[in-house]
Every structure is written in structure tokens, then in C-alpha cells.
Write an enzyme that holds these catalytic residues in place. Sequence first.
Site, PDB file in Angstrom:
ATOM      1  N   ASN A 147      36.851  31.283  46.889  1.00 10.34           N
ATOM      2  CA  ASN A 147      37.925  32.259  47.253  1.00 10.34           C
ATOM      3  C   ASN A 147      39.037  32.194  46.295  1.00 10.34           C
ATOM      4  OD1 ASN A 147      38.800  34.465  49.682  1.00 10.34           O
ATOM      5  ND2 ASN A 147      40.550  33.185  49.270  1.00 10.34           N
ATOM      6  N   GLU A 208      35.869  36.620  44.758  1.00 10.53           N
ATOM      7  CA  GLU A 208      36.486  37.565  44.024  1.00 10.53           C
ATOM      8  C   GLU A 208      36.203  37.559  42.525  1.00 10.53           C
ATOM      9  OE1 GLU A 208      37.931  35.704  46.579  1.00 10.53           O
ATOM     10  OE2 GLU A 208      39.288  37.060  47.607  1.00 10.53           O
ATOM     11  N   ASP A 254      60.844  38.471  48.524  1.00  9.02           N
ATOM     12  CA  ASP A 254      59.396  38.937  48.528  1.00  9.02           C
ATOM     13  C   ASP A 254      59.247  40.435  48.347  1.00  9.02           C
ATOM     14  OD1 ASP A 254      56.573  38.890  49.153  1.00  9.02           O
ATOM     15  OD2 ASP A 254      56.682  37.589  50.987  1.00  9.02           O
TER      16      ASP A 254
HETATM   17  C1  LIG Z   1      51.721  39.137  43.251  1.00  9.11           C
HETATM   18  C2  LIG Z   1      51.248  38.486  44.663  1.00  9.11           C
HETATM   19  C3  LIG Z   1      51.728  37.420  45.306  1.00  9.11           C
HETATM   20  C4  LIG Z   1      51.156  37.184  46.928  1.00  9.11           C
HETATM   21  N1  LIG Z   1      51.699  35.874  47.215  1.00  9.11           N
HETATM   22  C5  LIG Z   1      50.908  35.432  48.187  1.00  9.11           C
HETATM   23  C6  LIG Z   1      51.493  34.179  48.905  1.00  9.11           C
HETATM   24  O1  LIG Z   1      52.327  33.665  48.449  1.00  9.11           O
HETATM   25  N2  LIG Z   1      50.705  33.988  49.812  1.00  9.11           N
HETATM   26  C7  LIG Z   1      49.597  34.390  50.622  1.00  9.11           C
HETATM   27  O2  LIG Z   1      48.968  33.809  51.200  1.00  9.11           O
HETATM   28  N3  LIG Z   1      49.168  35.557  49.834  1.00  9.11           N
HETATM   29  C8  LIG Z   1      49.903  35.905  48.847  1.00  9.11           C
HETATM   30  N4  LIG Z   1      49.445  37.204  48.302  1.00  9.11           N
HETATM   31  C9  LIG Z   1      48.327  37.780  48.743  1.00  9.11           C
HETATM   32  C10 LIG Z   1      46.981  37.337  48.625  1.00  9.11           C
HETATM   33  O3  LIG Z   1      46.671  37.216  47.127  1.00  9.11           O
HETATM   34  C11 LIG Z   1      46.161  38.211  49.300  1.00  9.11           C
HETATM   35  O4  LIG Z   1      46.211  38.285  50.511  1.00  9.11           O
HETATM   36  C12 LIG Z   1      44.581  37.708  49.100  1.00  9.11           C
HETATM   37  O5  LIG Z   1      44.088  38.806  48.694  1.00  9.11           O
HETATM   38  C13 LIG Z   1      44.123  37.183  50.262  1.00  9.11           C
HETATM   39  O6  LIG Z   1      42.599  37.310  49.932  1.00  9.11           O
HETATM   40  P1  LIG Z   1      41.663  36.589  51.261  1.00  9.11           P
HETATM   41  O7  LIG Z   1      41.959  37.364  52.397  1.00  9.11           O
HETATM   42  O8  LIG Z   1      40.573  36.834  50.379  1.00  9.11           O
HETATM   43  O9  LIG Z   1      42.063  35.218  50.949  1.00  9.11           O
HETATM   44  C14 LIG Z   1      50.035  37.681  46.955  1.00  9.11           C
HETATM   45  C15 LIG Z   1      49.434  38.781  46.336  1.00  9.11           C
HETATM   46  C16 LIG Z   1      50.062  39.171  45.256  1.00  9.11           C
HETATM   47  C17 LIG Z   1      49.419  40.416  44.479  1.00  9.11           C
END
Ligand SMILES: Cc1cc2nc3c(=O)[nH]c(=O)nc-3n(C[C@H](O)[C@H](O)[C@H](O)COP(=O)(O)O)c2cc1C
Length: 451
Positions: A147, A208, A254
Site C-alpha cells: 500500500n 498503487e 491542512d
Molecule cells: C499531499 C497529500 C497529503 C496527504 N497527507 C496525508 C497524511 O498526512 N495522512 C494520511 O493518512 N493521509 C494523507 N493523505 C491522503 C492519503 O495519501 C490517501 O488517503 C491515501 O490515498 C489513502 O489510501 P489508502 O486508503 O490506500 O491507504 C494525503 C494525500 C495527499 C495528496
Amino acid sequence: MSLRDFIEQARQAGYLVEIHREVSPRLELARVAAALDGRPVLFHRVTGSKFPVIVGAGSAREYYVRALGVSADRLLPTLANALEHPRPPEIVESGACQQIVESDVGPSTSLGAGLGCLPILTHLPTDPAPYITAGVAVIRDADYGCNVSFHRLMVTGPRTVVARIVEGRGTDTAWRKTQDGLPVAICVGNSLPVLLAASMSPPKGVDELGIANAMQPTPLVQCKTVDLQVPAESEFVLEGHITHQLADEGPFLDLTETMDFVRQQPVVVIDCITHRRDAIYQALLPGKLEHKLLMGMPKEPTIFAAVSKVCECRDVVITPGGTSWLHAVVSIVKRDPEDGRRAIEAAFAGHGSLKHVVVVDDDINVHDPAQVEWAIATRFQADHDLIVLAGQPGSSLDPSATHAPGQKARTAKMGLDATIPWGANRKEYEKMGYEKVDAREYLNAGQSLDR
Ligand SMILES: Cc1cc2nc3c(=O)[nH]c(=O)nc-3n(C[C@H](O)[C@H](O)[C@H](O)COP(=O)(O)O)c2cc1C
């Protein structure tokens, strides 16, 4: 195309901003990058570090179009196709991200070593510490496999950070299954396809990195100290473990441009740093355009796919005014009286954090806010065409939602069906225009329309 190839392309095409004056990573660099929001900016000299910094590589749709080598109208279908048809990446023997291996990261007590060598930004005077903001974490879930996602990382020592890990998502569920901590490789300095893929939430079990590879070849290399594979073209890789020790994380700006509050979050210990010989550190300004696009744009194909299951979907946009996360506009070809409502429900299913959605007919350009408002003004009646849902699971980023520790935020949701009413005479709902003439032909000689 690696991040550095993208930078070179931007330089050649003339839209890269290069700053040669020395800037401090404490407050100054973020302020300059914010003033240039929407442009890729390469800072060549950063106080206290030998590494240059790139900010804003993904701060306009046009840059993704260029990096992926597609036309603007093919961007959404390209993302949708990669999401639906991931391709396992090639594993290569050696990768540029491992040209230098720094396996002795600590223990050290000063920030002068380990992570202290990196030009990590402090963004606002209220920040509790410097933050790594463009780190893409690769982990392996015991049941679902690899992941990849973004996690902002608050730097607390030369080999420790506190990671914001949103509850219930891929990294969180994998970490909760472990007792001794979850091995992690945090890649900093990534290609645009890797950044896009890390922002996606495909069904569990879909890697991904396969999505990134379907957009553009993304070879992987085995890490040095953890059993994980990372994009070989990354600039830096921080290898370590997400421990079960918790510490305060935040407050931090954020996506919504409001302050996210302090939470107890997992401490990550870094054991090994690998990097390119002439590595470029990547940063991303929280709340600014790159953050917004990376959050919102990868949700457009998932909404498109969900709405396409219930009616003919033409286009989807997650709008910047809605923080690029909470608001969407969807255009459909209406073939049934219920299509508008079905599209609203499907859009909420396609993006769980979506709070407000407007559904319009396909004569409306979803990218033009004035056209969308015109459709609401002329085709929508709130007593029939408004759907309000109370007490729904919502976004952790919305300060107006109801938040309880360890639980999903709760929110009301609203869908506006601004499509032409079923059975109506469509002619009465079409925007009329005047036939075009060249007004300059009606002016006296020498008269100008310039103001
Ligand atoms: C620039 C950016 C910053 C992000 N920061 C966080 C973060 O600090 N913590 C978090 O859990 N998700 C963060 N996300 C969202 C995760 O990347 C996103 O939820 C991820 O797609 C989760 O995928 P999953 O459900 O496959 O784990 C961020 C996304 C972006 C685009």
C-alpha cells in the site's frame, strides 16, 4: 518521467522558476514558494543543507498533462484507466535512489545528523517542528500486500518523525495488525504518476505502484534494510518502522487552509537513508495548489466510475473552491427522471469525503463555476431537487464536521440536481446567444476597443 526529468522538461519549456539566492528552510522558503503558487520552483541554495528543493511540481493540471504526455481532455480517462488496469512494475537490480546508502542514521542527539541533513521546511511560525510533506510511504499489509500513501511527517529528532496516519485507511489498518511495528519506506522526490497513485484509494489489495506503472513505467528496487520495494527513480528513501509508540502530532495547516488539531500519532524510527548522489528534495506546501490537486484530482475517476454505473457520466471536477476535496460537479446525459438523484448518490459513494455535489446536464462545462451557478439558478428548485443527508461519515479535514477521537467524522451532505426537469421543453432551458459579429468592423478608423 522521473521528477528530475520533469524539472528538466519544465526548464526547457520555460515554466520552471529557479531561485539561486540562498533561502532558509525555516519559514522563508515556504513563503517564497507560496508567493509563486502554481509554478514549479527549484531552490538551488538552501541554508544548512547541500540539497536543492523543488516545490510545486504538481501545482497545475497542465503539468500532469505534460508529464503523462496526454492531451488535457485525456487526463481523467488516463487516470481512470490506470486505476482500473494496474500493471505490476518491473523489479530492477539497482536504482538511482540507492546511489548513496547512509545506514548509520543514528543514534544521535542533534538534528545536525540524519534527517537534519535534509532541507526540511518549517512552514508557519506556529509549527511545532519541521515537516516532511511530500513523503510517499510504502508499506506491506499482512493480508492485502503493498500500500502506498502520503503521510505528513513531523520531525522530532535525527532519526524520528511522528506520522499523521488517518484512521481506517491502508497504512492504519496494516499498522494495527502488527505488534513490533510496521516496516516502512518513505520516498521523497517522486514522479508525478507516483504522486498521483499515492493519492488514490483503490480497493484493498490493489497496489498503487501498479497504478503508477500503468500511467508510466515505474521500475522498483528492493530496499536495503526492510523487505519493501520502492520506485527506483526516487530522490530519497527513508527506511524504518512505524512503531506503536505515540506522540503529539500537530497542529499543522491542512488542505482546507485551516489548522488541523493535535493528535496522538505513531512515532516512526528511521534506520537507513538512501539517496541519489545529487538528490533533489521535494516539498509540497500544505493548503496550496499542489496539495489540492493531488488530493482532489485522483477522486475524479472514482466518482466518474461510480456515476457511470447508474447513468451516462460525461465529466467530473473536484472544485478548488471546495478545498479540492469536499465539493464536486458532475455532468451527465439524463435519460431517466431519476438520473440526477442517482448520480448524486453515486458521487457520494465514489468519494466518501465528498460533502456537496452539483449534478448538471452535459451542455454545462463543469470546469466553469459561472456556468454551474447558472444551471443552479435556472434549472434547480430546492423543494424538489435538493437531497440532504444527515449524520453521514465525513472528512477529518472539515472543521465544521463533528469529530470524536478515534472515530470517523460525522457530517451532513447535500446534493443539488441542477439538470433540466424531466419532461420539460428543453428549448426553454437552453442558453440563448447572439450571433457573433466582429465589432471592430463597426468602429471609426483609428477607434480602439482597448481601455
Ligand atoms: C499531499 C497529500 C497529503 C496527504 N497527507 C496525508 C497524511 O498526512 N495522512 C494520511 O493518512 N493521509 C494523507 N493523505 C491522503 C492519503 O495519501 C490517501 O488517503 C491515501 O490515498 C489513502 O489510501 P489508502 O486508503 O490506500 O491507504 C494525503 C494525500 C495527499 C495528496
